[in-house]
Design a protein around this motif. Structure first.
Motif, PDB file in Angstrom:
ATOM      1  N   PHE A  61       0.863  -1.167   0.000  1.00 37.19           N
ATOM      2  CA  PHE A  61       0.000   0.000   0.000  1.00 37.19           C
ATOM      3  C   PHE A  61       0.905   1.223   0.000  1.00 37.19           C
ATOM      4  O   PHE A  61       1.777   1.363   0.866  1.00 37.19           O
ATOM      5  N   VAL A  62       0.697   2.092  -0.973  1.00 34.84           N
ATOM      6  CA  VAL A  62       1.519   3.284  -1.111  1.00 34.84           C
ATOM      7  C   VAL A  62       0.613   4.505  -1.164  1.00 34.84           C
ATOM      8  O   VAL A  62      -0.347   4.544  -1.936  1.00 34.84           O
ATOM      9  N   SER A  63       0.936   5.478  -0.343  1.00 32.52           N
ATOM     10  CA  SER A  63       0.206   6.739  -0.330  1.00 32.52           C
ATOM     11  C   SER A  63       1.223   7.865  -0.186  1.00 32.52           C
ATOM     12  O   SER A  63       1.857   8.010   0.855  1.00 32.52           O
ATOM     13  N   ARG A  68       1.598  14.886   4.916  1.00 29.16           N
ATOM     14  CA  ARG A  68       1.941  13.589   5.510  1.00 29.16           C
ATOM     15  C   ARG A  68       0.727  12.890   6.126  1.00 29.16           C
ATOM     16  O   ARG A  68       0.513  11.702   5.915  1.00 29.16           O
ATOM     17  N   GLU A  69      -0.052  13.588   6.905  1.00 30.71           N
ATOM     18  CA  GLU A  69      -1.200  12.965   7.578  1.00 30.71           C
ATOM     19  C   GLU A  69      -2.268  12.519   6.593  1.00 30.71           C
ATOM     20  O   GLU A  69      -2.935  11.512   6.812  1.00 30.71           O
ATOM     21  N   ALA A  71      -1.701  11.334   3.636  1.00 31.11           N
ATOM     22  CA  ALA A  71      -1.191  10.069   3.092  1.00 31.11           C
ATOM     23  C   ALA A  71      -1.364   8.931   4.094  1.00 31.11           C
ATOM     24  O   ALA A  71      -1.792   7.830   3.737  1.00 31.11           O
ATOM     25  N   ARG A  72      -1.058   9.186   5.317  1.00 27.87           N
ATOM     26  CA  ARG A  72      -1.125   8.133   6.338  1.00 27.87           C
ATOM     27  C   ARG A  72      -2.569   7.744   6.657  1.00 27.87           C
ATOM     28  O   ARG A  72      -2.867   6.574   6.864  1.00 27.87           O
ATOM     29  N   GLN A  73      -3.472   8.715   6.662  1.00 31.15           N
ATOM     30  CA  GLN A  73      -4.877   8.398   6.903  1.00 31.15           C
ATOM     31  C   GLN A  73      -5.441   7.540   5.766  1.00 31.15           C
ATOM     32  O   GLN A  73      -6.245   6.633   6.007  1.00 31.15           O
ATOM     33  N   ALA A  74      -5.003   7.799   4.557  1.00 28.61           N
ATOM     34  CA  ALA A  74      -5.456   6.989   3.419  1.00 28.61           C
ATOM     35  C   ALA A  74      -5.068   5.529   3.616  1.00 28.61           C
ATOM     36  O   ALA A  74      -5.850   4.620   3.314  1.00 28.61           O
ATOM     37  N   VAL A  75      -3.878   5.285   4.125  1.00 29.45           N
ATOM     38  CA  VAL A  75      -3.431   3.908   4.380  1.00 29.45           C
ATOM     39  C   VAL A  75      -4.251   3.278   5.504  1.00 29.45           C
ATOM     40  O   VAL A  75      -4.670   2.125   5.403  1.00 29.45           O
ATOM     41  N   ILE A 133       3.808   2.040   2.810  1.00 27.09           N
ATOM     42  CA  ILE A 133       4.723   3.089   2.385  1.00 27.09           C
ATOM     43  C   ILE A 133       3.864   4.344   2.273  1.00 27.09           C
ATOM     44  O   ILE A 133       3.080   4.480   1.330  1.00 27.09           O
ATOM     45  N   ALA A 134       3.968   5.217   3.256  1.00 28.49           N
ATOM     46  CA  ALA A 134       3.057   6.358   3.308  1.00 28.49           C
ATOM     47  C   ALA A 134       3.735   7.584   3.866  1.00 28.49           C
ATOM     48  O   ALA A 134       4.538   7.489   4.800  1.00 28.49           O
TER      49      ALA A 134
END
Length: 179
Positions: A61-63, A68-69, A71-75, A133-134
């Protein structure tokens, strides 16, 4: 020929007969290196095959996002969606095997009830940092480097948020891969 394998018996089968293993998402580099590869290579050796000839590929999983947040919330949400509409034993197994039983428990409880955000709260920073990977392009480059020398090919599974945004995903991936 690559066989999909993560459960112990299938890893042994793949090690005995396949050219390599195709592992899905939610794998840390350490788990692939310390658990999957030794089991597959042992099985290859027992089958009188060259264990070093086995290949290993996986999906990740890549975002990537400058926020930054975001991208991480999407993961976090993408991991939760793996448990919908039905729980999937593969993902539950991997979460538990890698020390994230609380995340698995939350996904199993809240996702069927439609409470994705409640389940996402259990996907801690450690879960994101270990299994995906986020983050910013630089953070993603560093995270991708964890798989060098362990995984022969990492297939990117895009889980980035783009709600209403004009996001240049190709540009984001180029920045991660430094193309």
């Amino acid at each position: 020929i690559y066989l999909s394998a993560i459960f112990p018996r299938m890893v042994r089968v793949a090690g005995r007969v396949a050219d390599g293993l195709a592992m899905g998402a939610l794998l840390s580099a350490a788990y692939a290196r310390d658990v999957i590869q030794p089991a597959a290579r042992k099985a290859a050796t027992e089958a009188d095959r060259d264990p070093q000839a086995l290949g290993f590929l996986m999906a990740a999983f890549v975002s990537v996002h400058t926020d930054r947040e975001n991208a991480r919330q999407a993961v976090r949400e993408a991991i939760c969606h793996l448990f919908s509409p039905l729980p999937h034993p593969y993902y539950e197994y991997l979460l538990r095997e890698q020390g994230f039983s609380a995340a698995a428990d939350a996904a199993l409880k809240y996702v069927p009830e439609g409470h994705i955000q409640k389940a996402a709260e259990a996907m801690t920073d450690e879960v994101v940092d270990t299994l995906a990977i986020a983050g910013t392009p630089e953070e993603c480059r560093r995270r991708l480097a964890d798989y060098e020398g362990v995984i022969d090919e990492v297939i990117f599974v895009n889980v980035s948020h783009s709600a209403g945004e004009d996001v240049d995903m190709l540009g984001a991936y180029r920045s991660v891969l430094q193309l």
